[in-house]
Design a protein around this motif. Structure first.
Motif, PDB file in Angstrom:
ATOM      1  N   ASP A 165       0.832  -1.205   0.000  1.00 23.29           N
ATOM      2  CA  ASP A 165       0.000   0.000   0.000  1.00 23.29           C
ATOM      3  C   ASP A 165       0.867   1.256   0.000  1.00 23.29           C
ATOM      4  O   ASP A 165       0.600   2.214  -0.735  1.00 23.29           O
ATOM      5  CB  ASP A 165      -0.911  -0.015   1.228  1.00 23.29           C
ATOM      6  N   LYS A 168       2.550   1.715  -3.432  1.00 24.48           N
ATOM      7  CA  LYS A 168       1.577   2.212  -4.400  1.00 24.48           C
ATOM      8  C   LYS A 168       1.262   3.686  -4.165  1.00 24.48           C
ATOM      9  O   LYS A 168       1.135   4.481  -5.105  1.00 24.48           O
ATOM     10  CB  LYS A 168       0.285   1.384  -4.306  1.00 24.48           C
ATOM     11  N   ARG A 169       1.174   4.083  -2.904  1.00 15.31           N
ATOM     12  CA  ARG A 169       0.815   5.451  -2.551  1.00 15.31           C
ATOM     13  C   ARG A 169       1.910   6.443  -2.933  1.00 15.31           C
ATOM     14  O   ARG A 169       1.631   7.519  -3.461  1.00 15.31           O
ATOM     15  CB  ARG A 169       0.534   5.529  -1.056  1.00 15.31           C
ATOM     16  N   TYR A 170       3.162   6.079  -2.676  1.00 10.72           N
ATOM     17  CA  TYR A 170       4.260   7.016  -2.903  1.00 10.72           C
ATOM     18  C   TYR A 170       5.030   6.756  -4.188  1.00 10.72           C
ATOM     19  O   TYR A 170       5.804   7.608  -4.631  1.00 10.72           O
ATOM     20  CB  TYR A 170       5.218   6.999  -1.707  1.00 10.72           C
ATOM     21  N   GLU A 184       3.889   8.382   7.937  1.00 11.53           N
ATOM     22  CA  GLU A 184       3.517   9.024   6.675  1.00 11.53           C
ATOM     23  C   GLU A 184       3.531  10.544   6.759  1.00 11.53           C
ATOM     24  O   GLU A 184       3.781  11.229   5.767  1.00 11.53           O
ATOM     25  CB  GLU A 184       2.139   8.533   6.233  1.00 11.53           C
ATOM     26  N   ARG A 188       5.075  12.975   3.928  1.00  7.59           N
ATOM     27  CA  ARG A 188       4.257  13.999   3.261  1.00  7.59           C
ATOM     28  C   ARG A 188       4.889  15.375   3.406  1.00  7.59           C
ATOM     29  O   ARG A 188       4.900  16.178   2.464  1.00  7.59           O
ATOM     30  CB  ARG A 188       2.835  13.987   3.833  1.00  7.59           C
TER      31      ARG A 188
END
Length: 236
Positions: A165, A168-170, A184, A188
């Motif tokens: 996950d 995929k997100r970053y 996170e 961010r």
């Protein structure tokens, strides 16, 4: 004369080629022929970040060094072999490379299923109770959280889902590993990249270096070559 591990030598040569760029990045992949391909930027989806260039490698206090002895231990240790079926299952389910999972567990817990960190992260992949709730399947959610975290198979599957996950997100393995280590919010604030936290940078570098050493070993016992690629020049 002591010989450097083949991949470490290849990395050293590649680093020398990009050293003039103070904070450059090094991306790489090893093809099926055992040839390591390096580039200063991601040329296509095969390339993954190896390390940032411009700072001396750091080590995480309390973490195990990842020299030849560790690679040999990972190949023969009974506790590693016992977990391999779960690593294969997790890799097949999530698409996360088995060697990356192995590198993470080696750095996170040393393959000790009962380890609990000062922050309460538990088990092989050092997962918190919050993450165990977030990434549990309905069947797993019916089990007590502590049981999920201390059972090797459940811990590995939960961790692989979480890592998949984050990747995929970053869109970057190094940023995903940084989010795992520092949270996170820190990633961010850094614009989706590695945050300026020494412990996190050292931790991520340890995992990535061990990952690439394991990947090279799994694909070829001897690196067959090295190629450094430049980005194509755009036509005006």
């Amino acid at each position: 004369m002591r010989r450097l591990p083949v991949l470490s030598l290849a990395l050293a040569l590649a680093l020398a080629l990009v050293a003039p760029a103070a904070q450059a990045e090094l991306w790489a992949y090893v093809d099926n022929a055992g040839v390591a391909h390096f580039a200063a930027q991601r040329l296509d989806d095969r390339y993954q970040p190896v390390m940032s260039v411009g700072a001396r490698p750091q080590r995480v206090p309390g973490k195990t060094d990842h020299g030849r002895s560790l690679l040999t231990w990972l190949e023969f240790a009974p506790e590693v072999k016992a977990v391999l079926p779960y690593l294969r299952e997790a890799s097949q389910q999530t698409g996360v490379d088995l060697e990356l999972l192995k590198a993470m567990i080696a750095v996170e817990s040393g393959f000790k299923a009962d380890v609990v960190s000062p922050r309460g992260a538990t088990g092989l992949m050092q997962i918190t109770a919050i993450a165990a709730e977030q990434y549990a399947t309905p069947a797993e959610a019916r089990q007590p959280v502590e049981q999920r975290l201390r059972t090797p198979r459940s811990n590995v599957l939960l961790g692989a889902r979480m890592l998949a996950d984050l990747i995929k997100r970053y869109g970057r393995i190094d940023a995903a590993l940084a989010a795992w280590n520092a949270g996170e919010t820190a990633v961010r604030k850094a614009g989706g990249r590695m945050p300026p936290i020494d412990e996190t940078q050292a931790h991520v570098q340890m995992v990535l270096e061990l990952y690439w050493a394991l990947l090279q070993r799994s694909q070829s016992q001897q690196l067959q070559g090295m190629q450094f690629h430049s980005a194509p020049v755009s036509q005006q």
